[in-house]
Enzyme design. Structure first.
Site, mmCIF file in Angstrom:
data_model
loop_
_atom_site.group_PDB
_atom_site.id
_atom_site.type_symbol
_atom_site.label_atom_id
_atom_site.label_comp_id
_atom_site.label_asym_id
_atom_site.label_seq_id
_atom_site.Cartn_x
_atom_site.Cartn_y
_atom_site.Cartn_z
ATOM 1 N N SER A 30 0.815 -1.214 0.000
ATOM 2 C CA SER A 30 0.000 0.000 0.000
ATOM 3 C C SER A 30 0.850 1.265 0.000
ATOM 4 C CB SER A 30 -0.893 0.049 1.246
ATOM 5 O OG SER A 30 -1.447 -1.205 1.517
ATOM 6 N N HIS A 61 -3.923 -0.374 -4.803
ATOM 7 C CA HIS A 61 -3.007 -1.435 -5.241
ATOM 8 C C HIS A 61 -3.043 -1.563 -6.768
ATOM 9 C CE1 HIS A 61 -2.341 -3.319 -1.223
ATOM 10 N NE2 HIS A 61 -3.529 -2.832 -0.975
ATOM 11 N N HIS A 83 -4.497 -10.478 -2.417
ATOM 12 C CA HIS A 83 -4.571 -11.005 -1.056
ATOM 13 C C HIS A 83 -5.581 -12.162 -1.004
ATOM 14 C CE1 HIS A 83 -3.654 -6.697 -0.893
ATOM 15 N NE2 HIS A 83 -2.965 -6.928 0.203
ATOM 16 N N TYR A 85 -7.907 -12.464 1.051
ATOM 17 C CA TYR A 85 -9.255 -11.957 1.350
ATOM 18 C C TYR A 85 -10.024 -11.498 0.111
ATOM 19 C CZ TYR A 85 -7.177 -7.227 1.344
ATOM 20 O OH TYR A 85 -6.521 -6.078 1.005
ATOM 21 N N GLU A 86 -9.320 -11.319 -0.993
ATOM 22 C CA GLU A 86 -10.020 -10.967 -2.232
ATOM 23 C C GLU A 86 -10.675 -12.198 -2.856
ATOM 24 O OE1 GLU A 86 -7.755 -8.068 -4.838
ATOM 25 O OE2 GLU A 86 -6.214 -8.596 -3.373
ATOM 26 N N ALA A 113 1.678 -2.955 4.923
ATOM 27 C CA ALA A 113 1.174 -2.111 6.008
ATOM 28 C C ALA A 113 0.709 -3.059 7.097
ATOM 29 C CB ALA A 113 0.006 -1.269 5.508
ATOM 30 N N MET A 211 -2.428 -8.648 6.629
ATOM 31 C CA MET A 211 -3.192 -9.614 5.829
ATOM 32 C C MET A 211 -2.452 -10.046 4.561
ATOM 33 S SD MET A 211 -6.822 -7.594 6.088
ATOM 34 C CE MET A 211 -7.321 -6.781 7.626
ATOM 35 N N SER A 212 -1.132 -9.949 4.584
ATOM 36 C CA SER A 212 -0.379 -10.305 3.372
ATOM 37 C C SER A 212 0.949 -10.953 3.760
ATOM 38 C CB SER A 212 -0.138 -9.042 2.530
ATOM 39 O OG SER A 212 0.726 -8.157 3.209
ATOM 40 N N ASN A 235 -0.896 1.816 12.051
ATOM 41 C CA ASN A 235 -1.869 2.081 13.125
ATOM 42 C C ASN A 235 -1.540 1.179 14.299
ATOM 43 O OD1 ASN A 235 -2.954 -0.037 11.055
ATOM 44 N ND2 ASN A 235 -3.999 -0.539 12.967
ATOM 45 N N HIS A 247 -9.660 2.308 7.624
ATOM 46 C CA HIS A 247 -8.789 1.993 6.483
ATOM 47 C C HIS A 247 -8.202 3.266 5.855
ATOM 48 C CE1 HIS A 247 -7.084 0.007 3.022
ATOM 49 N NE2 HIS A 247 -7.812 0.747 2.199
HETATM 50 N N1 HPA Z 1 -4.706 -5.318 11.142
HETATM 51 C C1 HPA Z 1 -4.569 -6.062 10.028
HETATM 52 N N2 HPA Z 1 -4.040 -5.598 8.907
HETATM 53 C C2 HPA Z 1 -3.599 -4.330 8.902
HETATM 54 C C3 HPA Z 1 -3.707 -3.497 10.016
HETATM 55 C C4 HPA Z 1 -4.289 -4.025 11.211
HETATM 56 O O1 HPA Z 1 -4.420 -3.355 12.248
HETATM 57 N N3 HPA Z 1 -3.177 -2.290 9.675
HETATM 58 C C5 HPA Z 1 -2.762 -2.405 8.389
HETATM 59 N N4 HPA Z 1 -3.011 -3.637 7.895
#
Ligand code: HPA
Length: 273
Positions: A30, A61, A83, A85-86, A113, A211-212, A235, A247
């Site tokens: 990202s 992306h 990913h 999740y897609e 990220a 998630m990657s 974050n 997000h």
């Molecule tokens: N959790 C999962 N995936 C993420 C996060 C998170 O807090 N921040 C960025 N990608």
């Protein structure tokens, strides 16, 4: 067509579009795609043109493979990734990384990220990935093993190459960049974690969550590539601060850190030259 034939077809197509034989593959997460815009002698190939390549659907992306030269190194960068999740299978997620290996890349730099679980972390920091927890519920190597790519039971003692970690640390020091290190927990998402899940992950030894990256690292390692993984802590993970995750905020922090992240990647590439 077998998986191997699909991989070879994709590699062949890419070779017919660029003479660059990459030594380093880059997975730009990202907000980091900009790095590839600065390559010299760049050839940009949209994923949708490459046979059998999975095409990303996530905003932020853009899906291009960019081959060229950066800091004297022949590179192939993935601007965007897919990913699980897609809805992609793990085999589909690792397809591009496998193609990079077939193109000649022996090093893979993966970026992402991630949410900070370690309470000493701060949003905006970069984290060198020391190790990971595969909590994604699958493995890209499940199914018949492709012996031409690697062994049935690959060792995972050094998923992230120690020498590359040292090199990245030196590069960060030289730039005066503060970089923490830690264990990345890969979850399938796409919902962010609950506070209870974050407390669980902390007990399991995770410092960050995302998630990657985990599938790509396993796929690359299987094929004998050396992997360097770097997270941008965008974050603090759920429940650490008394507010919701957003997000848009995650993307905004990734954007803010992009300049530092790109300068670190350039420095790393320069040291590999
Ligand atoms: N959790 C999962 N995936 C993420 C996060 C998170 O807090 N921040 C960025 N990608």
């Amino acid at each position: 067509m077998s998986e191997l034939e699909k991989l070879r077809a994709a590699a062949e197509f890419i070779r017919s579009h660029s003479p660059v034989s990459p030594r380093v593959g880059l997975v730009l997460g990202s907000g980091l795609g900009g790095l590839a815009d600065e390559f010299s002698g760049a050839v940009r190939i949209p994923y949708r043109h490459i046979p059998h390549f999975p095409v990303s659907s996530v905003v932020g992306h853009p899906g291009n493979l960019v081959l060229g030269w950066a800091e004297g190194v022949a590179v192939a960068a993935m601007q965007g990734r897919v990913h699980p999740y897609e809805g992609y299978s793990f085999a589909e997620v690792v397809f591009p990384v496998r193609v990079l290996r077939l193109l000649g890349a022996s090093i893979l730099v993966v970026t992402n990220a991630a949410g900070g679980i370690n309470e000493s972390f701060r949003p905006g920091q970069l984290m060198l990935i020391r190790d990971h927890l595969n909590l994604m519920g699958d493995n890209p190597l499940r199914g018949q093993n492709l012996e031409e790519l690697g062994p049935r039971f690959p060792d995972m003692t050094y998923p992230y190459d120690p020498a590359l970690q040292e090199l990245a640390r030196q590069a960060a020091d030289e730039l005066g960049l503060e970089m923490v290190s830690g264990v990345y927990a890969g979850l399938s998402g796409p919902s962010y974690e609950t506070p209870a899940e974050i407390r669980m992950l902390r007990k399991l030894g995770a410092d960050a969550v995302g998630m990657s990256t985990v599938p790509e690292t396993i796929g690359a390692h299987h094929m004998g590539m050396k992997v360097l993984g770097i997270s941008c802590i965008t974050n603090m993970a759920a429940g650490i601060l008394a507010r919701k995750l957003d997000h848009a905020e995650v993307m905004a922090i990734a954007e803010r850190v992009q300049v530092q992240f790109v300068s670190l990647l350039r420095k790393v590439l320069g040291r590999l030259a």
